[in-house]
Design a protein around this motif. Sequence first.
Motif, short mmCIF file in Angstrom:
data_model
loop_
_atom_site.label_atom_id
_atom_site.label_comp_id
_atom_site.label_asym_id
_atom_site.label_seq_id
_atom_site.Cartn_x
_atom_site.Cartn_y
_atom_site.Cartn_z
N ALA A 61 0.83 -1.21 0.00
CA ALA A 61 0.00 0.00 0.00
C ALA A 61 0.86 1.26 0.00
N THR A 62 1.83 1.33 0.91
CA THR A 62 2.68 2.53 0.96
C THR A 62 3.57 2.64 -0.26
N MET A 63 3.97 1.50 -0.82
CA MET A 63 4.74 1.54 -2.06
C MET A 63 3.91 2.14 -3.19
N ALA A 64 2.65 1.73 -3.27
CA ALA A 64 1.76 2.27 -4.30
C ALA A 64 1.61 3.78 -4.17
N LEU A 65 1.37 4.24 -2.94
CA LEU A 65 1.14 5.67 -2.72
C LEU A 65 2.40 6.50 -2.90
N ALA A 66 3.58 5.87 -2.77
CA ALA A 66 4.84 6.61 -2.85
C ALA A 66 5.42 6.64 -4.26
N LEU A 67 4.85 5.91 -5.21
CA LEU A 67 5.46 5.81 -6.53
C LEU A 67 5.55 7.16 -7.25
N ILE A 68 4.44 7.88 -7.31
CA ILE A 68 4.44 9.16 -8.02
C ILE A 68 5.27 10.21 -7.27
N PRO A 69 5.13 10.36 -5.93
CA PRO A 69 6.04 11.28 -5.22
C PRO A 69 7.51 10.93 -5.41
N ALA A 70 7.83 9.63 -5.49
CA ALA A 70 9.23 9.23 -5.70
C ALA A 70 9.73 9.68 -7.06
N SER A 71 8.87 9.62 -8.07
CA SER A 71 9.30 10.07 -9.39
C SER A 71 9.58 11.57 -9.40
N LEU A 72 8.80 12.34 -8.61
CA LEU A 72 9.07 13.78 -8.49
C LEU A 72 10.38 14.02 -7.74
N LEU A 73 10.62 13.25 -6.69
CA LEU A 73 11.85 13.39 -5.92
C LEU A 73 13.08 13.08 -6.77
N ALA A 74 12.93 12.14 -7.69
CA ALA A 74 14.06 11.77 -8.54
C ALA A 74 14.50 12.93 -9.42
N ASP A 75 13.55 13.77 -9.82
CA ASP A 75 13.91 14.93 -10.65
C ASP A 75 14.72 15.96 -9.88
N ARG A 76 14.65 15.89 -8.57
CA ARG A 76 15.40 16.84 -7.75
C ARG A 76 16.71 16.26 -7.23
N LEU A 77 16.68 14.99 -6.84
CA LEU A 77 17.89 14.36 -6.31
C LEU A 77 18.74 13.73 -7.40
N GLY A 78 18.11 13.33 -8.49
CA GLY A 78 18.80 12.55 -9.52
C GLY A 78 18.38 11.10 -9.41
N ARG A 79 18.26 10.44 -10.55
CA ARG A 79 17.74 9.07 -10.57
C ARG A 79 18.69 8.10 -9.89
N ARG A 80 19.99 8.24 -10.14
CA ARG A 80 20.96 7.33 -9.52
C ARG A 80 20.96 7.49 -8.00
N THR A 81 20.94 8.71 -7.53
CA THR A 81 20.94 8.97 -6.09
C THR A 81 19.73 8.34 -5.43
N LEU A 82 18.57 8.47 -6.06
CA LEU A 82 17.35 7.91 -5.49
C LEU A 82 17.41 6.39 -5.45
N ILE A 83 17.88 5.76 -6.52
CA ILE A 83 17.95 4.30 -6.58
C ILE A 83 18.87 3.76 -5.49
N VAL A 84 20.06 4.32 -5.38
CA VAL A 84 21.03 3.85 -4.40
C VAL A 84 20.52 4.09 -2.98
N SER A 85 19.99 5.28 -2.73
CA SER A 85 19.48 5.60 -1.39
C SER A 85 18.33 4.69 -1.00
N ALA A 86 17.43 4.42 -1.96
CA ALA A 86 16.27 3.57 -1.69
C ALA A 86 16.71 2.16 -1.31
N LEU A 87 17.68 1.62 -2.04
CA LEU A 87 18.14 0.26 -1.75
C LEU A 87 18.84 0.17 -0.41
N LEU A 88 19.70 1.14 -0.12
CA LEU A 88 20.41 1.12 1.16
C LEU A 88 19.44 1.27 2.33
N LEU A 89 18.47 2.16 2.21
CA LEU A 89 17.49 2.35 3.28
C LEU A 89 16.64 1.09 3.46
#
Length: 409
Positions: A61-89
């Motif tokens: 459920a939370t993954m579903a609700l976070a998908l679109i906000p995560a795509s917006l965050l990627a435009d600010r942090l960068g796609r690589r930064t978001l992928i690596v941070s998400a996996l480590l967290l």
Amino acid sequence: MTSPAIRRGTPAFIRANVAFFLSAFSVFASLYSVQPLLPMFAQYWVRDAGTASLALSATTATMALALIPASLLADRLGRRTLIVSALLLTAILGCLLPFTQVWWQLITLRTLMGISLAGVPAVAMVYLSEEMDADALGYSMGLYIGGTALGGMAGRVISGILSDFLGWRVGTGVLAGLILVAAIAVAVLLPQPRQLLRDPIRLGELWRRCLASFSDAALPWLFASSFLLMGGFVTLYNYAGFRLALPPFALSHSAVAAIFLVYMLGSASSTWAGALSQRLGRRKVFWALVAMQGLGVAITAVPSTPIVIAGLAVATMGFFAAHGIASAWVTRRARIGKAQASAIYLVAYYLGASILGTLGGFAWTAWGWPGVMLVSGGAAFLALLVAIRLVFIAPLSMPESTPEPTSMD
């Protein structure tokens, strides 16, 4: 200055593909690792099946609700930064899971994992399409999707078998340790993107693109099919373990976890179904595959272990094949906001897993396996009605999609 796209056969190509395979594997292993453990959780924490299913449903459920906000965050942090941070967290949260002492702590961690996990699927396809050369993109996309299927299967099997012999704390801890190693490998291997600065999409434009999906004649029906198919499929597997652990089956947790190996049939079915839809057309194939999932649910009514497994296999093949066609259909139908249409499809997909998956647990508690079949089979029946409705929607004039304006990419 923009660097060249990643070409096939180069060291960067190998590094990127290994990193994305590990990313996909880690996300879906983390997401679904608790599914075979739900009967253990119900017994250990003294919860009913519906409440125990929150260990998975809260995450989806939370993954579903976070998908679109995560795509917006990627435009600010960068796609690589978001992928690596998400996996480590995600790996860190997974490592904390074995130390939970009360039920709400486990659910809280799994809820937070849903938010962190959204960072990878939200941007993975976009990263690949932006960074890979055209000749390399198809191979990389296929490898990423293969990683999702293998990760989902392996996460279930590894956690289920280890937990059966060593307890769920050790089982989840070992898997979390493997995912932490994979996350570190992704941080080392994943190439830096060619363009470090992105032009973030404005909220108004995002809203316009999302609304555009609902103005299409077919897309809302495809979103509904995503909710129903995934919800019915997850419900079936969530409570198959509860049923098979009881007489007359009395299977061990390891044996129940091994049943998820039928996922390999599902992965294969999506390939031949895609080829079949190319020859006959999506409208002629999609409804039959949805019916196939429903047939698999019906077969599980027979109280025989081989027949129940056969029913799960039929439902799995139908689900994966139908899902593959529907997800491709969405990107073909979307004229404006392809990425947003795909995101909405995934939101419906994971919300279906969460809502119907939990509902199936309460149906199991009240009525046993007939209750699960009512939820799972009912979802398949409604999805069949949706698929039949799609048969009568006229295809778009060719080409079915138009490119996004460059200023909006």
